[in-house]
Design a protein around this motif. Structure first.
Motif, PDB file in Angstrom:
ATOM      1  N   LYS A   8       0.218   2.272   3.735  1.00 25.07           N
ATOM      2  CA  LYS A   8      -0.870   3.125   4.207  1.00 25.07           C
ATOM      3  C   LYS A   8      -1.114   2.884   5.691  1.00 25.07           C
ATOM      4  CE  LYS A   8      -3.704   3.011  -0.031  1.00 25.07           C
ATOM      5  NZ  LYS A   8      -4.954   2.501  -0.612  1.00 25.07           N
ATOM      6  N   THR A   9      -1.473   3.917   6.393  1.00 28.84           N
ATOM      7  CA  THR A   9      -1.907   3.751   7.783  1.00 28.84           C
ATOM      8  C   THR A   9      -3.160   2.875   7.763  1.00 28.84           C
ATOM      9  OG1 THR A   9      -1.172   6.010   8.134  1.00 28.84           O
ATOM     10  CG2 THR A   9      -2.546   5.015   9.868  1.00 28.84           C
ATOM     11  N   PRO A  10      -3.104   1.738   8.466  1.00 30.37           N
ATOM     12  CA  PRO A  10      -4.261   0.840   8.381  1.00 30.37           C
ATOM     13  C   PRO A  10      -5.510   1.485   8.963  1.00 30.37           C
ATOM     14  CG  PRO A  10      -2.624   0.013   9.946  1.00 30.37           C
ATOM     15  CD  PRO A  10      -2.064   1.261   9.348  1.00 30.37           C
ATOM     16  N   VAL A  11      -6.658   1.068   8.465  1.00 33.77           N
ATOM     17  CA  VAL A  11      -7.908   1.589   8.983  1.00 33.77           C
ATOM     18  C   VAL A  11      -8.576   0.464   9.772  1.00 33.77           C
ATOM     19  CG1 VAL A  11      -9.279   1.026   6.910  1.00 33.77           C
ATOM     20  CG2 VAL A  11      -9.978   2.910   8.381  1.00 33.77           C
ATOM     21  N   ARG A  12      -9.061   0.812  10.943  1.00 39.29           N
ATOM     22  CA  ARG A  12      -9.729  -0.211  11.764  1.00 39.29           C
ATOM     23  C   ARG A  12     -11.063  -0.581  11.130  1.00 39.29           C
ATOM     24  NH1 ARG A  12     -11.123   2.968  15.644  1.00 39.29           N
ATOM     25  NH2 ARG A  12     -10.349   4.705  14.386  1.00 39.29           N
ATOM     26  N   GLU A  13     -11.415  -1.850  11.205  1.00 42.05           N
ATOM     27  CA  GLU A  13     -12.685  -2.263  10.626  1.00 42.05           C
ATOM     28  C   GLU A  13     -13.325  -3.384  11.432  1.00 42.05           C
ATOM     29  OE1 GLU A  13     -11.476  -3.410   6.608  1.00 42.05           O
ATOM     30  OE2 GLU A  13     -11.279  -5.478   7.256  1.00 42.05           O
ATOM     31  N   GLN A  14     -14.613  -3.612  11.203  1.00 42.81           N
ATOM     32  CA  GLN A  14     -15.315  -4.730  11.835  1.00 42.81           C
ATOM     33  C   GLN A  14     -14.698  -6.037  11.351  1.00 42.81           C
ATOM     34  OE1 GLN A  14     -19.630  -5.177  12.314  1.00 42.81           O
ATOM     35  NE2 GLN A  14     -19.798  -3.584  10.786  1.00 42.81           N
ATOM     36  N   SER A  15     -14.548  -7.006  12.244  1.00 44.39           N
ATOM     37  CA  SER A  15     -14.009  -8.293  11.822  1.00 44.39           C
ATOM     38  C   SER A  15     -15.032  -8.990  10.920  1.00 44.39           C
ATOM     39  CB  SER A  15     -13.726  -9.167  13.040  1.00 44.39           C
ATOM     40  OG  SER A  15     -14.954  -9.641  13.564  1.00 44.39           O
ATOM     41  N   CYS A  99      -6.834   8.512  -8.516  1.00 41.01           N
ATOM     42  CA  CYS A  99      -5.819   9.320  -7.846  1.00 41.01           C
ATOM     43  C   CYS A  99      -4.657   8.485  -7.307  1.00 41.01           C
ATOM     44  CB  CYS A  99      -6.463  10.128  -6.730  1.00 41.01           C
ATOM     45  SG  CYS A  99      -7.520   9.151  -5.632  1.00 41.01           S
ATOM     46  N   GLU A 100      -4.974   7.420  -6.572  1.00 42.71           N
ATOM     47  CA  GLU A 100      -3.918   6.671  -5.880  1.00 42.71           C
ATOM     48  C   GLU A 100      -3.010   5.931  -6.866  1.00 42.71           C
ATOM     49  OE1 GLU A 100      -5.466   4.298  -2.650  1.00 42.71           O
ATOM     50  OE2 GLU A 100      -6.636   5.975  -1.853  1.00 42.71           O
ATOM     51  N   LYS A 101      -3.541   5.658  -8.053  1.00 40.58           N
ATOM     52  CA  LYS A 101      -2.764   4.965  -9.073  1.00 40.58           C
ATOM     53  C   LYS A 101      -1.560   5.808  -9.505  1.00 40.58           C
ATOM     54  CE  LYS A 101      -3.487   3.094 -13.736  1.00 40.58           C
ATOM     55  NZ  LYS A 101      -4.532   2.919 -14.767  1.00 40.58           N
ATOM     56  N   VAL A 112      -0.438   7.144  -0.985  1.00 36.64           N
ATOM     57  CA  VAL A 112      -1.152   7.800   0.109  1.00 36.64           C
ATOM     58  C   VAL A 112      -2.619   7.331   0.053  1.00 36.64           C
ATOM     59  CG1 VAL A 112      -1.941  10.026   1.023  1.00 36.64           C
ATOM     60  CG2 VAL A 112       0.350   9.831   0.023  1.00 36.64           C
ATOM     61  N   ALA A 113      -3.216   7.099   1.209  1.00 38.30           N
ATOM     62  CA  ALA A 113      -4.603   6.628   1.271  1.00 38.30           C
ATOM     63  C   ALA A 113      -5.542   7.816   1.045  1.00 38.30           C
ATOM     64  CB  ALA A 113      -4.876   5.952   2.609  1.00 38.30           C
TER      65      ALA A 113
END
Lengths: 465, 284
Positions: A8-15, A99-101, A112-113
Motif C-alpha cells: 500500500k502507498t504509505p500514509v503520513r502520520e504523526q510520530s 473489503c480489503e480482505k 489496495v488501501a
C-alpha cells in the motif's frame, strides 16, 4: 502497464512521540497524488470480490477507478450513492476483515488501501467546500421515526430521506452521532468530521431532535400513532462491570464514562470545558477490545506515565483490530497478558491505589473458539494504580425494551430482529445495530441500517408487514 | 425552548426557576429528575424536579449555587433560555396509600420532596413534614410544605427558627412520642439521609431516600452514578434515584461525591475571576 507495487502507498502520520501529547488525528490522509498512485494499483476486476466484503455495498472498483483518473467528483457521487458517511467509514471500518480482505492483490502482497481511499475522497469533497447533494425523490407523505443518531440511525435516515419519506431522528444526548461522538476518540475520528456528516444528513432534509429520551417522553407506541414506521437504533449503552471488591472506589471508571467525559464532554480540555476527568499517572485498562485500546491511548494523552492493558487471555485472542493494537504499542501502551484483576484497594479516602491481579493460563477452547483463561492458584500480586478503566463490554440499553410491550427480547437483552429485514416482533418497528447484535462495529450497524431502510421502504410502498 | 418563565431567589444562593418545557411537563412524575447543560462548554448535571405547572407547561427546579455549573445557572435571567434540559429521567416515586407518612427535607432537599409529598397527600396519606436548614435564611418552601401537609415541624442547626437541632431529632421525637409512622421519605444532604435511616432502622420503618450522585448522560450509559444498594452495584440514574435507605451504602456515596472536589474548586475560581473582570470592564 507498469508493475503494480506489492505494498500500500504509505500514509503520513504523526510520530508516536508527538501524538501522545495531543488529541489530533494520527494519520494525515493521502494527498491527491498519493491517492491517484494508490488507486492505480486496483486491478479493476471484472467480478470484484472486494464488494462482497462491504456491508453497505459500495461500488468499490467504480469509485477507485474514478480516483485513478483524477475524477474525484465522480468518485464522490459513486461513493455517496451507497454510503452517506464515507469520512467515518474510511476511518473506523475494519477494512482488513471486509473489503480489503477479499482484494485480489492481497493474495500476493498488500491489498489496495480501500479505506484510505474512501477517507481521501470524503475529505477531498469537504475541502472543496461544495457538498454534492443526492437526488431526493418526491414526497411520499410517509413519516419515519428513528430512535438514536448513531451509525445505524444515521444510515437509515440518509437512505429513507432520499426515497422521499419524512424522517425524524430522536437523540437522547445533546449532540448527534451516538458512539461516533461519545465513544470513539478525537484522535481516531475527529468530531468535526462527525458534525460534517450529520450536517449532510440534515441538509438532505432529516429532522434531528436532540435531548429527547424516547421511552421517558413519548414511548414507541406513542410514536407509532404519529409515524408510519419506527426504527430503534439505541446502541449498546449499558456498561458491564466485573463486580469485584472495590470496583466502586474513586478513580474506577467504565470505559463508557471515561470516553464520554473525554470525547463528548471534552474533559481533556478542562478547565476550558467544565467536565473534569481524573488524569492518572498509572492507569490500568481492563479488557482487550477496540474500546480498551481507545481508553489506553486516551490515558496516555491525558498524561499517564504508564497506561496498562490488563487482558486475561494472550495477544492472539485479543478482539481489538491489529491496527489499533499496533498504534497502542507504538505509543507506549504496556500490555499485561494472562492477567486478570480480582480486587481493588483504596486509601483512607476511598481512592483506588492498588489493583490486585491473578495470573491466568490458557485451557481448552471455549464457546467463542478461543482458549479459555484459567486462574493460576496463589499467583496473586498487587500493583499500584490511580485510575482504572473497565472496558469489558456493554449490553444493549434497556430503556426502549422496558417501555415497549410486544418487543421480543433475546438472551443477551438484545432486541430480536429478522436479519434479512431488520423487522422486530412488533409490527411497524424495526431495529438494528448494537441494540440487536450486542456490541459490534460501526460498519455492521450501518449495514443493519441499510437492510432495515430497504425493508421499511418496501413496507411503506406495499403496506405489507 | 427551555425558557425561564419565573425566577425567584428563595434564599442566599438558592434559586427557583420555572422552565418552559412542554414535553417534559406533560410526562414528569414526582421523584424524577432532569439533566441540565447551561452552555456549549458546560457540564451535564442532574436536578430533581420540584414541581410541575400545567398552566404554563413548565417544570420548577430549585438549586443551590455551590460549584461553577450551579453558579452559572444562577446567572440566567427571566426570559432567557437554557441550552439543554433533558428528561424526565429516573424512576418515579412509589405513591401508595401507606397511612401516616413522614416527609423529611433537609436544606435544598426540601424542594424535591414537595411534589412527592403532594402526590402522597392526594393519595390519602396523612402527611407529617419535617423540614430544616442551617439557619432561618436558608429555609425554603415553608408555606408550600405547610399547605400540603397535615403537620409541619421545623428545625434549624443554629436555632434561629423552629427548633434548634437537626430534622432527625424531630423524627426521633415523633417516634418516641408513640406516633405510628408507616412510611418515611427523606431527601437532603447524604449525611442527613444517613442519620434519618439510622433513626428509623431499629423500628423497621421503610425509609425512601433520593440519591444525588454525579451523573453524565443520565440514561444508564456511563455508570458514573454507581451506588451500592444491599451490597450490589446499581445506577442511580436508571435504577433510582430513590432507594430503600436502609440498604444504601452512604459512606460510598459520600466518597464518590468528592471525586472532583479539586476540579470543581478550580472551575468555580476561574468562573468567579472571569466574571469579576467582565463586570469591571463592562460596568455591569
Amino acid at each position: 502497464m507498469p508493475k503494480v507495487s506489492p505494498v500500500k502507498t504509505p500514509v503520513r502520520e504523526q510520530s508516536p512521540e508527538e501524538r501522545i501529547h495531543n488529541f489530533n488525528e494520527v494519520p494525515f490522509g493521502y494527498s491527491p497524488e498519493e491517492a491517484i498512485f494508490e488507486a492505480k494499483r486496483c486491478l479493476q476486476c471484472k467480478k470484484p470480490k472486494c464488494m462482497e466484503g462491504c456491508p453497505v455495498e459500495i461500488d468499490i472498483p467504480g469509485f477507485i477507478g474514478q480516483i485513478a483518473e483524477g475524477n474525484f467528483i465522480e468518485a464522490v457521487r459513486i461513493m455517496k450513492n451507497k454510503n452517506s458517511l464515507p469520512a467515518i467509514c474510511g476511518r473506523v471500518c475494519p477494512q482488513e476483515e471486509q473489503c480489503e480482505k477479499y482484494c485480489l492483490l492481497g493474495k500476493m502482497g498488500e491489498p489496495v488501501a480501500i479505506g484510505r481511499l474512501e477517507r481521501f475522497i470524503a475529505d477531498w469533497e469537504a475541502k472543496q467546500g461544495k457538498i454534492e447533494m443526492p437526488e431526493i425523490a418526491p414526497s411520499t407523505g410517509k413519516k419515519i421515526a428513528i430512535i438514536g443518531s448513531g451509525p445505524a440511525g444515521l444510515t437509515v435516515a440518509g437512505d429513507l430521506i432520499k426515497l422521499g419519506h419524512k424522517v425524524v431522528v430522536f437523540e437522547a444526548l445533546h449532540k448527534p452521532g451516538g458512539v461516533l461522538i461519545y465513544g470513539i476518540p478525537e484522535f481516531r475520528l475527529p468530531k468535526a468530521i462527525v458534525g460534517r456528516e450529520v450536517d449532510y444528513i440534515k441538509k438532505m432534509g432529516v429532522e434531528l431532535v436532540l435531548s429527547y429520551v424516547v421511552g421517558k417522553l413519548k414511548t414507541v407506541d406513542e410514536l407509532l400513532e404519529e409515524f408510519d414506521a419506527v426504527f430503534v437504533g439505541t446502541g449498546a449503552g449499558l456498561p458491564w462491570f466485573m463486580f469485584l471488591p472495590g470496583e466502586n472506589y474513586n478513580g474506577v471508571y467504565s470505559a463508557n464514562e471515561y470516553l464520554t467525559r473525554s470525547n463528548l464532554m471534552k474533559a481533556y480540555l478542562f478547565p476550558e470545558y467544565d467536565t473534569p476527568i481524573i488524569r492518572g499517572k498509572r492507569v490500568a485498562i481492563i479488557g482487550g477490545g477496540n474500546v480498551a485500546m481507545d481508553s489506553a491511548r486516551t490515558a496516555l494523552r491525558l498524561g499517564a506515565k504508564h497506561s496498562m492493558i490488563i487482558y486475561r487471555r494472550s495477544k492472539v485472542e485479543m478482539p481489538a483490530r491489529n491496527e489499533e493494537i499496533e498504534h497502542a504499542e507504538k505509543e507506549g501502551v504496556e500490555f499485561h497478558f494472562l492477567t486478570n484483576p480480582i480486587a481493588y484497594h483504596a486509601d483512607k479516602d476511598g481512592w483506588v491505589r492498588e489493583m490486585e491481579c491473578i495470573r491466568m493460563e490458557l485451557g481448552e477452547p471455549d464457546k467463542s473458539g478461543r482458549r479459555r483463561p484459567i486462574p493460576i492458584n496463589n499467583s496473586n500480586f498487587r500493583t499500584p494504580v490511580d485510575v482504572v478503566v473497565v472496558a469489558i463490554g456493554n449490553s444493549p440499553n434497556p430503556l426502549i425494551p422496558s417501555t415497549t410491550p410486544g418487543l421480543e427480547m433475546g438472551k443477551r437483552e438484545n432486541v430480536v430482529v429478522d436479519e434479512a429485514t431488520g423487522k422486530t416482533s412488533k409490527e411497524r418497528v424495526w431495529a438494528g445495530g448494537d441494540i440487536a447484535t450486542g456490541a459490534a462495529t460501526v460498519i455492521l450497524a450501518m449495514g443493519a441500517g441499510k437492510v432495515a431502510a430497504r425493508s421499511i421502504h418496501e413496507y411503506l410502498q406495499t403496506g405489507k408487514w | 425552548m427551555n425558557k425561564i418563565l419565573r425566577k425567584v431567589v428563595l434564599a442566599p444562593d438558592i434559586k427557583l426557576f420555572e422552565i418552559e418545557t412542554p414535553s417534559i411537563a406533560e410526562k414528569v412524575q414526582p421523584g424524577q429528575f432532569v439533566i441540565i447543560k447551561t452552555h456549549e462548554k458546560g457540564e451535564r448535571f442532574p436536578l430533581t424536579v420540584a414541581d410541575v405547572n400545567p398552566q404554563n407547561h413548565s417544570i420548577t427546579i430549585v438549586f443551590q449555587e455551590v460549584g461553577k455549573s450551579s453558579t452559572y445557572l444562577g446567572t440566567f435571567k427571566e426570559g432567557e433560555e437554557i441550552l439543554d434540559v433533558v428528561g424526565p429521567l429516573g424512576k418515579a416515586s412509589e405513591i401508595e396509600l401507606f397511612g401516616t407518612v413522614v416527609c423529611v427535607g433537609g436544606g435544598i432537599g426540601v424542594a424535591p420532596i414537595y411534589p412527592i409529598l403532594k402526590a402522597l397527600k392526594a393519595k390519602g396519606n396523612k402527611i407529617i413534614s419535617i423540614i430544616g436548614a442551617k439557619n432561618k435564611s436558608l429555609l425554603i418552601l415553608e408555606d408550600e410544605i405547610r399547605k400540603a401537609s397535615d403537620e409541619l415541624y421545623i428545625t434549624t442547626d443554629d436555632g434561629s427558627y423552629g427548633k434548634k437541632g437537626f430534622v432527625s431529632n424531630e423524627l426521633t421525637r415523633l417516634i418516641k412520642d408513640g406516633i405510628e409512622i408507616n412510611h418515611v421519605v427523606a431527601i437532603g444532604p447524604p449525611i442527613m439521609m444517613k442519620v434519618v435511616t439510622d433513626v428509623t432502622r431499629p423500628y423497621k420503618i421503610k425509609t425512601i431516600v433520593s440519591l444525588n450522585s454525579i451523573m453524565v448522560d443520565g440514561t444508564g450509559m456511563c455508570g458514573a452514578c454507581r451506588v451500592e444498594i444491599d451490597g450490589k452495584t446499581k445506577f442511580a440514574c436508571v435504577d433510582g434515584p430513590e432507594f430503600d435507605g436502609h440498604l444504601v451504602n452512604f459512606d460510598l456515596l459520600m466518597n464518590r461525591l468528592n471525586i472532583y472536589l479539586k476540579e470543581e474548586k478550580t472551575s468555580l475560581e476561574n468562573f468567579k475571576n472571569e466574571n469579576s473582570n467582565c463586570c469591571k470592564n463592562k460596568n455591569c
